[in-house]
Design an enzyme around this catalytic site. Structure first.
Site, PDB file in Angstrom:
ATOM      1  N   LYS A 288       0.735  -1.226   0.034  1.00  0.00           N
ATOM      2  CA  LYS A 288      -0.019  -0.011   0.028  1.00  0.00           C
ATOM      3  C   LYS A 288       0.859   1.162   0.264  1.00  0.00           C
ATOM      4  O   LYS A 288       0.671   2.334  -0.761  1.00  0.00           O
ATOM      5  CB  LYS A 288      -0.743  -0.192   1.225  1.00  0.00           C
ATOM      6  CG  LYS A 288      -1.871  -1.236   1.440  1.00  0.00           C
ATOM      7  CD  LYS A 288      -2.777  -1.142   2.555  1.00  0.00           C
ATOM      8  CE  LYS A 288      -1.936  -0.979   3.846  1.00  0.00           C
ATOM      9  NZ  LYS A 288      -1.232  -2.220   4.143  1.00  0.00           N
TER      10      LYS A 288
ATOM     11  N   ARG B 163      -9.164   1.515   9.177  1.00  0.00           N
ATOM     12  CA  ARG B 163      -8.900   0.182   9.276  1.00  0.00           C
ATOM     13  C   ARG B 163      -9.793  -0.663  10.023  1.00  0.00           C
ATOM     14  O   ARG B 163      -9.589  -1.961  10.335  1.00  0.00           O
ATOM     15  CB  ARG B 163      -7.541   0.020   9.920  1.00  0.00           C
ATOM     16  CG  ARG B 163      -6.434  -0.838   9.527  1.00  0.00           C
ATOM     17  CD  ARG B 163      -5.111  -0.550  10.351  1.00  0.00           C
ATOM     18  NE  ARG B 163      -4.218  -1.290   9.828  1.00  0.00           N
ATOM     19  CZ  ARG B 163      -2.921  -0.759   9.530  1.00  0.00           C
ATOM     20  NH1 ARG B 163      -2.985   0.460   8.826  1.00  0.00           N
ATOM     21  NH2 ARG B 163      -2.034  -1.605   9.336  1.00  0.00           N
TER      22      ARG B 163
ATOM     23  N   ARG C 145      11.596  -5.835   5.098  1.00  0.00           N
ATOM     24  CA  ARG C 145      11.430  -4.325   4.891  1.00  0.00           C
ATOM     25  C   ARG C 145      12.238  -3.541   5.606  1.00  0.00           C
ATOM     26  O   ARG C 145      12.352  -3.646   6.879  1.00  0.00           O
ATOM     27  CB  ARG C 145       9.948  -3.755   5.202  1.00  0.00           C
ATOM     28  CG  ARG C 145       9.637  -2.416   5.202  1.00  0.00           C
ATOM     29  CD  ARG C 145       8.241  -2.004   5.441  1.00  0.00           C
ATOM     30  NE  ARG C 145       7.317  -2.648   6.231  1.00  0.00           N
ATOM     31  CZ  ARG C 145       5.916  -2.611   6.375  1.00  0.00           C
ATOM     32  NH1 ARG C 145       5.464  -2.144   5.319  1.00  0.00           N
ATOM     33  NH2 ARG C 145       5.253  -3.066   7.292  1.00  0.00           N
TER      34      ARG C 145
ATOM     35  N   ARG D 265      11.617  -1.848  11.345  1.00  0.00           N
ATOM     36  CA  ARG D 265      10.493  -1.343  12.390  1.00  0.00           C
ATOM     37  C   ARG D 265      10.517  -2.344  13.400  1.00  0.00           C
ATOM     38  O   ARG D 265      10.479  -3.749  13.187  1.00  0.00           O
ATOM     39  CB  ARG D 265       9.131  -1.151  11.669  1.00  0.00           C
ATOM     40  CG  ARG D 265       8.991   0.222  10.830  1.00  0.00           C
ATOM     41  CD  ARG D 265       7.634   0.148   9.957  1.00  0.00           C
ATOM     42  NE  ARG D 265       6.390  -0.732  10.485  1.00  0.00           N
ATOM     43  CZ  ARG D 265       5.171  -0.671   9.670  1.00  0.00           C
ATOM     44  NH1 ARG D 265       5.530  -0.053   8.434  1.00  0.00           N
ATOM     45  NH2 ARG D 265       4.388  -1.190  10.149  1.00  0.00           N
TER      46      ARG D 265
ATOM     47  N   ARG E 269      -0.844  -9.196  13.209  1.00  0.00           N
ATOM     48  CA  ARG E 269      -1.207  -8.066  12.302  1.00  0.00           C
ATOM     49  C   ARG E 269      -1.972  -8.733  11.127  1.00  0.00           C
ATOM     50  O   ARG E 269      -3.116  -8.112  10.681  1.00  0.00           O
ATOM     51  CB  ARG E 269       0.027  -7.239  11.625  1.00  0.00           C
ATOM     52  CG  ARG E 269       0.648  -6.336  12.898  1.00  0.00           C
ATOM     53  CD  ARG E 269       1.762  -5.881  12.395  1.00  0.00           C
ATOM     54  NE  ARG E 269       1.871  -5.325  11.363  1.00  0.00           N
ATOM     55  CZ  ARG E 269       3.170  -4.877  10.567  1.00  0.00           C
ATOM     56  NH1 ARG E 269       4.092  -5.475  11.132  1.00  0.00           N
ATOM     57  NH2 ARG E 269       2.987  -4.075   9.597  1.00  0.00           N
TER      58      ARG E 269
HETATM   59  P1  ADP Z   1       1.289  -2.184   7.714  1.00  0.00           P
HETATM   60  O1  ADP Z   1       0.343  -1.565   6.456  1.00  0.00           O
HETATM   61  O2  ADP Z   1       2.470  -2.723   7.052  1.00  0.00           O
HETATM   62  O3  ADP Z   1       0.446  -2.914   8.453  1.00  0.00           O
HETATM   63  P2  ADP Z   1       1.229   0.290   9.180  1.00  0.00           P
HETATM   64  O4  ADP Z   1       2.460   1.177   8.954  1.00  0.00           O
HETATM   65  O5  ADP Z   1       0.231   0.997   8.437  1.00  0.00           O
HETATM   66  O6  ADP Z   1       1.626  -1.018   8.807  1.00  0.00           O
HETATM   67  O7  ADP Z   1       0.703   0.588  10.588  1.00  0.00           O
HETATM   68  C1  ADP Z   1       1.754   0.302  11.556  1.00  0.00           C
HETATM   69  C2  ADP Z   1       0.899   0.178  12.839  1.00  0.00           C
HETATM   70  O8  ADP Z   1       0.003   1.539  13.429  1.00  0.00           O
HETATM   71  C3  ADP Z   1      -0.434  -0.852  12.949  1.00  0.00           C
HETATM   72  O9  ADP Z   1       0.142  -2.352  13.186  1.00  0.00           O
HETATM   73  C4  ADP Z   1      -1.266  -0.298  13.864  1.00  0.00           C
HETATM   74  O10 ADP Z   1      -0.595  -0.826  15.235  1.00  0.00           O
HETATM   75  C5  ADP Z   1      -1.112   1.189  13.909  1.00  0.00           C
HETATM   76  N1  ADP Z   1      -1.942   1.826  12.917  1.00  0.00           N
HETATM   77  C6  ADP Z   1      -1.876   2.313  11.766  1.00  0.00           C
HETATM   78  N2  ADP Z   1      -3.016   2.626  11.044  1.00  0.00           N
HETATM   79  C7  ADP Z   1      -3.962   2.377  11.960  1.00  0.00           C
HETATM   80  C8  ADP Z   1      -5.502   2.439  11.974  1.00  0.00           C
HETATM   81  N3  ADP Z   1      -6.090   2.969  10.979  1.00  0.00           N
HETATM   82  N4  ADP Z   1      -6.090   2.074  13.228  1.00  0.00           N
HETATM   83  C9  ADP Z   1      -5.567   1.441  14.127  1.00  0.00           C
HETATM   84  N5  ADP Z   1      -4.149   1.525  14.335  1.00  0.00           N
HETATM   85  C10 ADP Z   1      -3.346   1.865  12.951  1.00  0.00           C
HETATM   86  P1  ADP Z   2       2.274  -2.085   3.055  1.00  0.00           P
HETATM   87  O1  ADP Z   2       2.177  -0.471   3.185  1.00  0.00           O
HETATM   88  O2  ADP Z   2       1.087  -2.454   2.358  1.00  0.00           O
HETATM   89  O3  ADP Z   2       2.456  -2.672   4.456  1.00  0.00           O
HETATM   90  P2  ADP Z   2       4.873  -1.461   1.802  1.00  0.00           P
HETATM   91  O4  ADP Z   2       4.551  -0.700   0.582  1.00  0.00           O
HETATM   92  O5  ADP Z   2       5.441  -0.993   2.975  1.00  0.00           O
HETATM   93  O6  ADP Z   2       3.603  -2.408   2.351  1.00  0.00           O
HETATM   94  O7  ADP Z   2       5.808  -2.799   1.261  1.00  0.00           O
HETATM   95  C1  ADP Z   2       6.161  -3.690   2.127  1.00  0.00           C
HETATM   96  C2  ADP Z   2       7.480  -4.507   2.013  1.00  0.00           C
HETATM   97  O8  ADP Z   2       7.384  -4.929   0.477  1.00  0.00           O
HETATM   98  C3  ADP Z   2       8.633  -3.253   1.514  1.00  0.00           C
HETATM   99  O9  ADP Z   2       9.809  -3.517   1.956  1.00  0.00           O
HETATM  100  C4  ADP Z   2       8.445  -2.805   0.093  1.00  0.00           C
HETATM  101  O10 ADP Z   2       9.791  -2.484  -0.409  1.00  0.00           O
HETATM  102  C5  ADP Z   2       8.253  -4.293  -0.335  1.00  0.00           C
HETATM  103  N1  ADP Z   2       7.369  -4.162  -1.758  1.00  0.00           N
HETATM  104  C6  ADP Z   2       6.145  -3.569  -1.823  1.00  0.00           C
HETATM  105  N2  ADP Z   2       5.560  -3.948  -3.223  1.00  0.00           N
HETATM  106  C7  ADP Z   2       6.466  -4.420  -3.581  1.00  0.00           C
HETATM  107  C8  ADP Z   2       6.419  -5.472  -4.717  1.00  0.00           C
HETATM  108  N3  ADP Z   2       5.436  -5.346  -5.788  1.00  0.00           N
HETATM  109  N4  ADP Z   2       7.348  -6.361  -5.259  1.00  0.00           N
HETATM  110  C9  ADP Z   2       8.349  -6.773  -4.370  1.00  0.00           C
HETATM  111  N5  ADP Z   2       8.461  -5.834  -2.926  1.00  0.00           N
HETATM  112  C10 ADP Z   2       7.431  -4.983  -2.824  1.00  0.00           C
END
Ligand code: ADP
Ligand code: ADP
Length: 232
Positions: free
Chosen positions: A19, A94, A133, A166, A177
């Site tokens: 995303k 979310r 990541r 992270r 998660r």
């Molecule tokens: P990812 O997309 O990799 O799960 P994010 O960076 O979006 O991670 O979120 C990291 C953490 O931040 C989540 O595991 C949660 O603890 C918190 N978080 C982010 N967005 C929300 C949301 N909309 N509602 C509740 N917690 C959130």
């Molecule tokens: P999200 O926000 O959904 O948690 P991220 O955009 O942070 O996901 O991507 C998660 C990890 O996967 C990061 O390390 C990113 O560099 C890698 N990644 C994202 N999209 C791709 C893809 N299409 N192919 C390979 N690696 C990817």
């Protein structure tokens, strides 16, 4: 504040689907404002505020931050942006309650969400992506040790800062998660479906440029992005 004219899109998908990476590229290519709830919450933590301390315990455990806290922070962030050219919400809403509160706030200004962009990939891909990541603690740029490494080992290409992993990007926390995604966030898809919001599903198990181009094509076709600005 958001004005009419720009696309208002919610990015959805499990952790690791891409995303953040896709939003960042779409925002750059099409001049949209990208608001990531994870980035905004991590910035609050890094500020050392009392609220930031409170967030830490939820985030490190892979739990959701309570709805009231996230909703207040995100609605404030949205209202502070001039996103007249378009808005990409990444990681928010979310839960159904967050989606309802966001809907109320946007209804007041008659600017509802127009589309949900749903990214998905198999669970083993999500786990590889999350555990590999790395992020820049200064500018927030996201890398992957195998698929998107920086030019110089462990150093951010943009600002030269040493990359970090992270605290919640461990295999153990990632299962929690993904599980919470199924329980709390998938119902949001149904919520938008019932509202009649357009649902655009994109297979995210492909190289990033391919995923971005698939998403851009679909959004262009329904008139939410301008084709003339599409990346070459
Ligand atoms: P990812 O997309 O990799 O799960 P994010 O960076 O979006 O991670 O979120 C990291 C953490 O931040 C989540 O595991 C949660 O603890 C918190 N978080 C982010 N967005 C929300 C949301 N909309 N509602 C509740 N917690 C959130
Ligand atoms: P999200 O926000 O959904 O948690 P991220 O955009 O942070 O996901 O991507 C998660 C990890 O996967 C990061 O390390 C990113 O560099 C890698 N990644 C994202 N999209 C791709 C893809 N299409 N192919 C390979 N690696 C990817």
């Amino acid at each position: 504040m958001v004005r009419s004219g720009g696309a208002r899109i919610v990015m959805m998908g499990p952790p690791g689907a891409g995303k953040g990476s896709v939003s960042e590229r779409l925002a750059d290519n099409f001049g949209l404002v990208h608001l990531s709830s994870g980035d905004i919450l991590r910035a609050e933590r890094a500020s050392g505020s009392e609220l930031g301390e409170k967030l830490k315990k939820y985030m490190d455990a892979g739990e959701l931050v309570p709805d009231e806290i996230v909703t207040e922070i995100m609605i404030k962030a949205i209202s502070q942006q001039d996103s007249s050219n378009g808005l990409l919400l990444d990681g928010f809403p979310r839960t159904v309650q967050q989606a309802q509160r966001l809907g109320e706030a946007l209804d007041k200004i008659a600017l509802p969400i127009q589309a949900v962009l749903l990214l998905d990939a198999p669970e083993e891909v999500l786990i590889r992506r999350i555990t590999g990541r790395r992020i820049c603690p200064k500018c927030g740029r996201v890398y992957h040790v195998d698929t998107m490494p920086p030019v110089n080992d462990s150093i951010c290409d943009l600002c030269g800062t040493k990359l970090i992993q992270r605290d919640d990007d461990t295999e153990q926390v990632v299962h929690e998660r993904i599980c919470l995604y199924h329980q709390e966030t998938e119902p949001v898809i149904e919520y938008y479906h019932k509202l009649g919001t357009r649902m655009i599903k994109v297979d995210a198990d492909a190289p990033i440029d391919e995923v971005v181009s698939r998403a851009a094509d679909r959004l262009t076709r329904i008139g939410l992005l301008e084709s003339k600005e599409r990346p070459a």
